[in-house]
Design a protein around this motif. Structure first.
Motif, mmCIF file in Angstrom:
data_model
loop_
_atom_site.group_PDB
_atom_site.id
_atom_site.type_symbol
_atom_site.label_atom_id
_atom_site.label_comp_id
_atom_site.label_asym_id
_atom_site.label_seq_id
_atom_site.Cartn_x
_atom_site.Cartn_y
_atom_site.Cartn_z
ATOM 1 N N GLN A 136 105.200 49.065 31.745
ATOM 2 C CA GLN A 136 105.291 50.122 32.793
ATOM 3 C C GLN A 136 104.432 51.934 32.838
ATOM 4 O O GLN A 136 103.865 52.317 33.509
ATOM 5 N N ASP A 137 104.282 51.869 31.527
ATOM 6 C CA ASP A 137 103.722 52.893 30.672
ATOM 7 C C ASP A 137 102.384 52.527 31.085
ATOM 8 O O ASP A 137 101.351 53.682 31.810
ATOM 9 N N VAL A 138 101.723 51.819 31.220
ATOM 10 C CA VAL A 138 100.121 51.268 31.507
ATOM 11 C C VAL A 138 99.977 51.980 33.679
ATOM 12 O O VAL A 138 99.315 52.005 34.091
ATOM 13 N N PHE A 145 102.481 54.418 34.772
ATOM 14 C CA PHE A 145 102.207 55.415 35.079
ATOM 15 C C PHE A 145 101.232 55.829 35.059
ATOM 16 O O PHE A 145 100.818 56.905 35.629
ATOM 17 N N TRP A 146 100.226 55.578 33.957
ATOM 18 C CA TRP A 146 98.520 55.973 33.633
ATOM 19 C C TRP A 146 98.205 56.072 34.672
ATOM 20 O O TRP A 146 97.181 56.685 35.156
ATOM 21 N N ARG A 147 97.916 54.946 35.345
ATOM 22 C CA ARG A 147 97.438 54.132 36.278
ATOM 23 C C ARG A 147 97.378 54.928 37.860
ATOM 24 O O ARG A 147 96.783 56.010 38.150
ATOM 25 N N HIS A 152 98.409 58.036 37.703
ATOM 26 C CA HIS A 152 97.839 60.066 37.606
ATOM 27 C C HIS A 152 96.839 59.739 38.123
ATOM 28 O O HIS A 152 95.837 60.712 38.259
ATOM 29 N N PHE A 153 96.058 58.346 37.568
ATOM 30 C CA PHE A 153 94.457 58.535 38.039
ATOM 31 C C PHE A 153 93.934 58.377 39.288
ATOM 32 O O PHE A 153 93.330 58.921 39.433
ATOM 33 N N GLY A 166 90.437 49.037 40.598
ATOM 34 C CA GLY A 166 91.367 49.933 38.984
ATOM 35 C C GLY A 166 92.604 50.230 38.193
ATOM 36 O O GLY A 166 93.779 49.428 37.246
ATOM 37 N N MET A 167 93.371 49.743 39.899
ATOM 38 C CA MET A 167 95.369 49.313 39.476
ATOM 39 C C MET A 167 95.409 47.829 38.900
ATOM 40 O O MET A 167 96.038 47.930 38.470
ATOM 41 N N VAL A 211 93.458 45.944 37.300
ATOM 42 C CA VAL A 211 92.966 45.078 36.192
ATOM 43 C C VAL A 211 93.483 44.921 35.448
ATOM 44 O O VAL A 211 94.044 45.064 34.904
ATOM 45 N N PRO A 212 93.165 43.284 35.025
ATOM 46 C CA PRO A 212 94.169 43.164 33.428
ATOM 47 C C PRO A 212 94.065 43.842 32.416
ATOM 48 O O PRO A 212 93.239 44.278 32.258
ATOM 49 N N CYS A 213 95.207 44.645 31.783
ATOM 50 C CA CYS A 213 94.904 45.497 30.753
ATOM 51 C C CYS A 213 95.215 44.183 29.388
ATOM 52 O O CYS A 213 95.719 43.037 29.491
ATOM 53 N N ALA A 214 94.569 45.394 28.507
ATOM 54 C CA ALA A 214 94.798 44.370 27.221
ATOM 55 C C ALA A 214 96.043 44.062 26.681
ATOM 56 O O ALA A 214 96.632 45.258 26.485
#
Lengths: 212, 212
Positions: A155-157, A159-161, A163-164, A206-207, A209-212
């Motif tokens: 959820q937090d990733v 949320f940031w994306r 806003h990107f 960007g949306m 891409v897997p996140c670490a």
DNA sequence: GTCTATACGATGATAGAC
DNA sequence: GTCTATCATCGTATAGAC
């Protein structure tokens, strides 16, 4: 009414001047001068300078927001029929394409797009909240739609994306036709179609891409 | 000098107020009031309200830009030793990480970051040009470094993607600590480290994706 | 050099006459 | 519905005290 459409002329003049010079840098005397109306007409029709700005926003933003929401709803309805999540690119296109095309929708529209692009960076709390009141439900719906398209994302990733995405689009909206520092030999295309494709490639990658 | 550092107190007060209320919404009387200086001190030390803003920008931006350029140069120098192009993510990190870390560099820094984030969306030509004069050489160097990292990319696509990066970063800079519409249950991390990683994942994917 | 006191034209907003 | 008159406050400029 004695004068034909004093209210419309005030809205047109305010839209152009707020976009060209900025809200705080535009005097009501300049607006009423360009609209050939009396200074006090703003008070009479709108109540205050800030209420005039809200009317300028609402006149074009309400139909644009309806269009953007309809297109997102359509994408999600089609996806539901297939039983699979909607494609991220389709959700983003439904949000972005009407926004960029709007610039070509008639006189004054280009100025309005710049005005909207700047609104989220507006330092004045009152003004920013006027704008947020008109777009926040749509932002929430975009958030919900992207959650739908990317079910595995924290959820937090997400949320940031989100806003990107909004930040990129805002910046492009106030950049249109006002480039700084064009390197020689580069003449970027600015038509809504090309720009939509370029933005979609960038933002979808960007949306997703897997996140670490 | 009679008073200790009147000039510094004016810069501190102006930085805080310009960031909190906006440039046009901040009166010189408010600035000199907070700095416990006379109204005419601004004219004496800086010449005008706009020149005061330029001094506020320059005080922190000149050393920050040096840091960002040094880090980008370092990445490119290391890449040259290997005979291969620098990694896109390394170039972007060299630009972005110092920018986001700057927020934690002391009192007033957070306000300054918001001020910078808003600068590119500033409607007033004079003000935007004051800011551009301070950052445009760095933007050009970033452009050059990304051209280096992505040798196969068409010039106009790279140009747009550069602006997508700048737009995203600007928006995040003015968003920090001022979220609108936080959905319940989401409390996004705002420390420079986490945010740098999130931004880098997103932007690197967008920069490197093949274009149609 | 550093700072204070003061004045000028223009602004956003309002009240009340017509 | 429209307009005039008025007010506090704005950025700027100047004259001169220390």
């Amino acid at each position: 009414m004695s004068q034909p459409d004093t209210k419309q002329r005030l809205l047109d003049a305010a839209e152009r001047l707020f976009a060209a010079e900025g809200f705080h840098n535009t005097s009501l005397r300049a607006v009423t001068g360009e609209a050939e109306a009396n200074l006090a007409a703003v008070k009479y029709y709108f109540g205050s300078k800030e209420a005039l700005l809200e009317a300028v926003f609402a006149r074009r933003l309400v139909p644009l927001n309806t269009l953007r929401r309809d297109r997102m709803e359509e994408v999600r309805a089609l996806a539901r029929q297939t039983g699979r999540p909607p494609a991220t690119a389709d959700i983003l296109r439904a949000f972005i394409e009407p926004t960029l095309r709007f610039r070509e929708s008639g006189p004054g529209a280009e100025a309005f797009v710049r005005l909207v692009g700047r609104a989220l960076a507006e330092p004045d709390d009152t003004i920013r909240k006027i704008f947020l009141g008109l777009v926040e439900p749509l932002f929430r719906y975009l958030h919900e739609s992207l959650t739908d398209a990317l079910p595995g994302m924290p959820q937090d990733v997400l949320f940031w994306r989100l806003h990107f995405v909004i930040g990129t689009l805002s910046h492009i909206m106030c950049l249109c036709g006002h480039f700084h520092g064009l390197p020689p030999g580069v003449s970027p295309s600015t038509d809504a179609g090309s720009l939509t494709t370029l933005l979609l490639d960038f933002l979808t990658a960007g949306m997703e891409v897997p996140c670490a």
